[in-house]
Design a protein around this motif. Structure first.
Motif, PDB file in Angstrom:
ATOM      1  N   ASP A 109       0.851  -1.194   0.000  1.00 24.59           N
ATOM      2  CA  ASP A 109       0.000   0.000   0.000  1.00 24.59           C
ATOM      3  C   ASP A 109       0.888   1.247   0.000  1.00 24.59           C
ATOM      4  OD1 ASP A 109      -1.878   1.943   0.223  1.00 24.59           O
ATOM      5  OD2 ASP A 109      -2.561   1.394   2.241  1.00 24.59           O
ATOM      6  N   LEU A 110       1.075   1.821  -1.174  1.00 24.68           N
ATOM      7  CA  LEU A 110       1.938   2.994  -1.323  1.00 24.68           C
ATOM      8  C   LEU A 110       1.156   4.300  -1.255  1.00 24.68           C
ATOM      9  CD1 LEU A 110       4.206   1.597  -4.172  1.00 24.68           C
ATOM     10  CD2 LEU A 110       4.788   1.824  -1.748  1.00 24.68           C
ATOM     11  N   GLY A 111      -0.149   4.185  -1.016  1.00 20.07           N
ATOM     12  CA  GLY A 111      -0.979   5.386  -0.901  1.00 20.07           C
ATOM     13  C   GLY A 111      -0.943   6.225  -2.163  1.00 20.07           C
ATOM     14  N   ASN A 112      -0.958   7.537  -1.973  1.00 15.47           N
ATOM     15  CA  ASN A 112      -1.037   8.460  -3.099  1.00 15.47           C
ATOM     16  C   ASN A 112       0.202   8.436  -3.982  1.00 15.47           C
ATOM     17  OD1 ASN A 112      -2.814  10.334  -4.322  1.00 15.47           O
ATOM     18  ND2 ASN A 112      -1.431  11.993  -3.750  1.00 15.47           N
ATOM     19  N   LEU A 113       1.353   7.986  -3.443  1.00 10.72           N
ATOM     20  CA  LEU A 113       2.582   7.944  -4.247  1.00 10.72           C
ATOM     21  C   LEU A 113       2.425   7.074  -5.485  1.00 10.72           C
ATOM     22  CD1 LEU A 113       5.425   7.714  -1.577  1.00 10.72           C
ATOM     23  CD2 LEU A 113       4.979   9.605  -3.155  1.00 10.72           C
ATOM     24  N   GLU A 114       1.487   6.126  -5.416  1.00  9.49           N
ATOM     25  CA  GLU A 114       1.276   5.236  -6.560  1.00  9.49           C
ATOM     26  C   GLU A 114       0.256   5.789  -7.544  1.00  9.49           C
ATOM     27  OE1 GLU A 114       1.133   0.427  -7.207  1.00  9.49           O
ATOM     28  OE2 GLU A 114       0.132   1.274  -5.470  1.00  9.49           O
ATOM     29  N   GLN A 115      -0.427   6.878  -7.161  1.00 15.86           N
ATOM     30  CA  GLN A 115      -1.505   7.407  -7.998  1.00 15.86           C
ATOM     31  C   GLN A 115      -1.089   8.636  -8.798  1.00 15.86           C
ATOM     32  OE1 GLN A 115      -4.044   5.385  -7.903  1.00 15.86           O
ATOM     33  NE2 GLN A 115      -3.148   4.289  -6.161  1.00 15.86           N
ATOM     34  N   ILE A 116       0.029   9.291  -8.398  1.00 17.38           N
ATOM     35  CA  ILE A 116       0.395  10.560  -9.027  1.00 17.38           C
ATOM     36  C   ILE A 116       1.722  10.442  -9.777  1.00 17.38           C
ATOM     37  CG2 ILE A 116      -0.891  11.985  -7.399  1.00 17.38           C
ATOM     38  CD1 ILE A 116       1.671  12.414  -5.828  1.00 17.38           C
ATOM     39  N   HIS A 125       4.359   0.159 -11.875  1.00 16.43           N
ATOM     40  CA  HIS A 125       5.815   0.322 -11.875  1.00 16.43           C
ATOM     41  C   HIS A 125       6.389   0.251 -10.458  1.00 16.43           C
ATOM     42  CE1 HIS A 125       9.795   1.928 -12.745  1.00 16.43           C
ATOM     43  NE2 HIS A 125       9.580   2.906 -11.885  1.00 16.43           N
ATOM     44  N   PHE A 126       5.785   0.987  -9.530  1.00 18.18           N
ATOM     45  CA  PHE A 126       6.348   1.040  -8.186  1.00 18.18           C
ATOM     46  C   PHE A 126       6.101  -0.250  -7.394  1.00 18.18           C
ATOM     47  CE2 PHE A 126       6.144   5.821  -8.690  1.00 18.18           C
ATOM     48  CZ  PHE A 126       7.512   5.947  -8.844  1.00 18.18           C
ATOM     49  N   GLN A 127       5.081  -1.003  -7.781  1.00 16.91           N
ATOM     50  CA  GLN A 127       4.925  -2.326  -7.164  1.00 16.91           C
ATOM     51  C   GLN A 127       6.110  -3.214  -7.563  1.00 16.91           C
ATOM     52  OE1 GLN A 127       2.804  -3.265  -4.844  1.00 16.91           O
ATOM     53  NE2 GLN A 127       1.750  -1.298  -4.891  1.00 16.91           N
ATOM     54  N   VAL A 133      13.269  -4.514  -4.712  1.00 14.55           N
ATOM     55  CA  VAL A 133      14.104  -3.894  -3.674  1.00 14.55           C
ATOM     56  C   VAL A 133      13.927  -4.627  -2.343  1.00 14.55           C
ATOM     57  CG1 VAL A 133      14.483  -1.801  -2.305  1.00 14.55           C
ATOM     58  CG2 VAL A 133      14.251  -1.642  -4.794  1.00 14.55           C
ATOM     59  N   TYR A 134      12.700  -5.028  -2.044  1.00 11.53           N
ATOM     60  CA  TYR A 134      12.467  -5.786  -0.810  1.00 11.53           C
ATOM     61  C   TYR A 134      13.195  -7.130  -0.849  1.00 11.53           C
ATOM     62  CZ  TYR A 134       9.992  -7.825   3.180  1.00 11.53           C
ATOM     63  OH  TYR A 134       9.691  -8.419   4.389  1.00 11.53           O
ATOM     64  N   LYS A 135      13.198  -7.773  -2.001  1.00 14.35           N
ATOM     65  CA  LYS A 135      13.952  -9.026  -2.157  1.00 14.35           C
ATOM     66  C   LYS A 135      15.442  -8.795  -1.878  1.00 14.35           C
ATOM     67  CE  LYS A 135      11.069 -11.329  -5.684  1.00 14.35           C
ATOM     68  NZ  LYS A 135      11.113 -12.739  -5.270  1.00 14.35           N
ATOM     69  N   LEU A 136      15.975  -7.713  -2.445  1.00 12.99           N
ATOM     70  CA  LEU A 136      17.393  -7.391  -2.245  1.00 12.99           C
ATOM     71  C   LEU A 136      17.677  -7.015  -0.792  1.00 12.99           C
ATOM     72  CD1 LEU A 136      17.996  -5.372  -5.534  1.00 12.99           C
ATOM     73  CD2 LEU A 136      19.012  -7.584  -4.968  1.00 12.99           C
ATOM     74  N   PHE A 137      16.757  -6.270  -0.180  1.00 10.73           N
ATOM     75  CA  PHE A 137      16.932  -5.897   1.230  1.00 10.73           C
ATOM     76  C   PHE A 137      16.993  -7.142   2.117  1.00 10.73           C
ATOM     77  CE2 PHE A 137      14.987  -1.314   1.156  1.00 10.73           C
ATOM     78  CZ  PHE A 137      16.167  -0.854   0.573  1.00 10.73           C
ATOM     79  N   ARG A 138      16.092  -8.075   1.879  1.00 10.35           N
ATOM     80  CA  ARG A 138      16.055  -9.282   2.717  1.00 10.35           C
ATOM     81  C   ARG A 138      17.281 -10.160   2.473  1.00 10.35           C
ATOM     82  NH1 ARG A 138      10.531 -12.414   3.218  1.00 10.35           N
ATOM     83  NH2 ARG A 138      11.809 -13.335   4.828  1.00 10.35           N
ATOM     84  N   MET A 156      11.169   8.268  -2.526  1.00 14.94           N
ATOM     85  CA  MET A 156      10.090   8.390  -1.551  1.00 14.94           C
ATOM     86  C   MET A 156       9.322   7.076  -1.396  1.00 14.94           C
ATOM     87  SD  MET A 156      10.314  11.448  -0.323  1.00 14.94           S
ATOM     88  CE  MET A 156      12.088  11.163  -0.468  1.00 14.94           C
ATOM     89  N   VAL A 157       9.194   6.345  -2.501  1.00 11.71           N
ATOM     90  CA  VAL A 157       8.535   5.029  -2.469  1.00 11.71           C
ATOM     91  C   VAL A 157       9.370   4.041  -1.645  1.00 11.71           C
ATOM     92  CG1 VAL A 157       7.992   3.016  -3.905  1.00 11.71           C
ATOM     93  CG2 VAL A 157       7.185   5.288  -4.578  1.00 11.71           C
ATOM     94  N   ILE A 158      10.690   4.053  -1.831  1.00 14.12           N
ATOM     95  CA  ILE A 158      11.563   3.157  -1.070  1.00 14.12           C
ATOM     96  C   ILE A 158      11.495   3.493   0.418  1.00 14.12           C
ATOM     97  CG2 ILE A 158      13.943   2.381  -0.707  1.00 14.12           C
ATOM     98  CD1 ILE A 158      12.617   1.432  -3.338  1.00 14.12           C
ATOM     99  N   GLN A 159      11.431   4.792   0.752  1.00 14.08           N
ATOM    100  CA  GLN A 159      11.283   5.177   2.159  1.00 14.08           C
ATOM    101  C   GLN A 159       9.980   4.627   2.725  1.00 14.08           C
ATOM    102  OE1 GLN A 159      13.648   7.064   4.244  1.00 14.08           O
ATOM    103  NE2 GLN A 159      12.287   5.851   5.542  1.00 14.08           N
ATOM    104  N   ARG A 160       8.910   4.669   1.917  1.00 12.83           N
ATOM    105  CA  ARG A 160       7.620   4.122   2.356  1.00 12.83           C
ATOM    106  C   ARG A 160       7.744   2.620   2.581  1.00 12.83           C
ATOM    107  NH1 ARG A 160       2.379   6.055   1.162  1.00 12.83           N
ATOM    108  NH2 ARG A 160       3.388   8.094   1.182  1.00 12.83           N
ATOM    109  N   LEU A 161       8.445   1.919   1.697  1.00  9.15           N
ATOM    110  CA  LEU A 161       8.686   0.483   1.858  1.00  9.15           C
ATOM    111  C   LEU A 161       9.397   0.202   3.192  1.00  9.15           C
ATOM    112  CD1 LEU A 161       9.150  -2.527   0.908  1.00  9.15           C
ATOM    113  CD2 LEU A 161      11.193  -1.683  -0.266  1.00  9.15           C
TER     114      LEU A 161
END
Length: 281
Positions: A109-116, A125-127, A133-138, A156-161
């Motif tokens: 759930d990226l909120g508005n960052l995924e809508q604008i 794209h951001f999904q 990135v989550y795979k790489l982080f883990r 900003m999306v990565i910060q939200r993640l």
């Protein structure tokens, strides 16, 4: 420089690094490396003991299959460049390695960052970005992750993640690297002619104009002036130009002195989509 192509081999190596309490930095890339990427590695070297640079053209973040197919993959040159800047580890997995057949579905759930802005223009794209990135982080479990300011909405999306998953990872934002005319370095620039690169320098001039007069002029006037700079160059097609609050990326009609702001810009030049931004405060 160590080169790994499987998750298991990389994990085994990094386990030993952690046993020595060494600080790990991750620099995720899609390859076709240039000075912008190398600046991320150099920044990472200042704040960590071991730098891992991943090179992976992630299929889930491309909306256009032909764009994925055209994306450059100069692996030999990429490895040479990483060795020249003394990167510690290069991780170059296959698609099968990162996306096994038993892959679980992914949605964040990226909120508005995924809508604008990029979210609206490139659905899904951001999904795809957050999934890889989550795979790489883990896998890497870095102490710090380095991303370039050029893809500001992505940062900003990565910060939200990181916030949603409550990851113990510091996000380090590295400044945009530009050529002598101000054009932000990008793998896509290789598809521009010299004339195209010259025209594209108008992006920097336009953003710089906004930054210079940000506190002095009405935003509607300032935006029109910035667009005029772009339209002065023939064959530039502006997709969007917006002045926004920097965390939410909501477009503003007045300046809030308690918040920070950013100008976002996407322009097409010679059929190539160029993205840029500038922090205004």
């Amino acid at each position: 420089m160590k080169i790994f192509r499987t998750k298991q081999a990389l994990q085994t190596y990094l386990d030993k690094i952690r046993e020595n309490n060494q600080r790990i930095a991750l620099v995720p890339t899609m390859g076709a490396l240039h000075e912008g990427h190398l600046s991320l590695v150099k920044d990472a070297q200042q704040i960590a003991d071991v730098v891992v640079c991943s090179i992976f053209v992630n299929p889930t973040q491309f909306n256009d299959p032909s764009d994925l197919e055209r994306y450059p993959r100069p692996e030999e040159n990429d490895l040479r460049l990483l060795q020249e800047v003394r990167c510690d580890v290069a991780f170059i997995p296959t698609v099968e390695e990162m996306y096994p057949k038993t892959e679980e579905s992914w949605h964040l759930d990226l909120g508005n960052l995924e809508q604008i802005w990029e979210g609206e223009k490139r659905p899904g794209h951001f999904q795809g970005v957050t999934q890889i990135v989550y795979k790489l982080f883990r896998l890497v479990e870095p102490d710090v992750a380095c991303f370039g300011q050029k893809d500001f909405q992505q940062v900003m999306v990565i910060q939200r993640l990181i916030d949603i998953k409550k990851l113990p990872i510091a996000l380090h934002i590295c400044p945009t690297i530009r050529n002598e005319k101000g054009l932000a370095l990008s793998s896509r620039n290789t598809r521009l002619s010299e004339a195209g690169k010259n025209k594209a320098s108008a992006l920097y001039r336009s953003l710089n104009h906004i930054k210079h007069y940000f506190k002095e002029r009405e935003l509607t006037v300032l935006r029109k002036e910035a667009l005029d700079i772009l339209y002065h160059e023939e064959e530039l097609e502006v997709e969007y130009l917006a002045i926004c609050e920097s965390r939410s990326l909501q477009e503003i009609d007045h300046i809030d002195p308690t918040k920070s702001h950013v100008a976002l810009l996407v322009v097409w030049v010679e059929g190539v989509r160029l993205i840029d931004n500038m922090l205004l405060d």
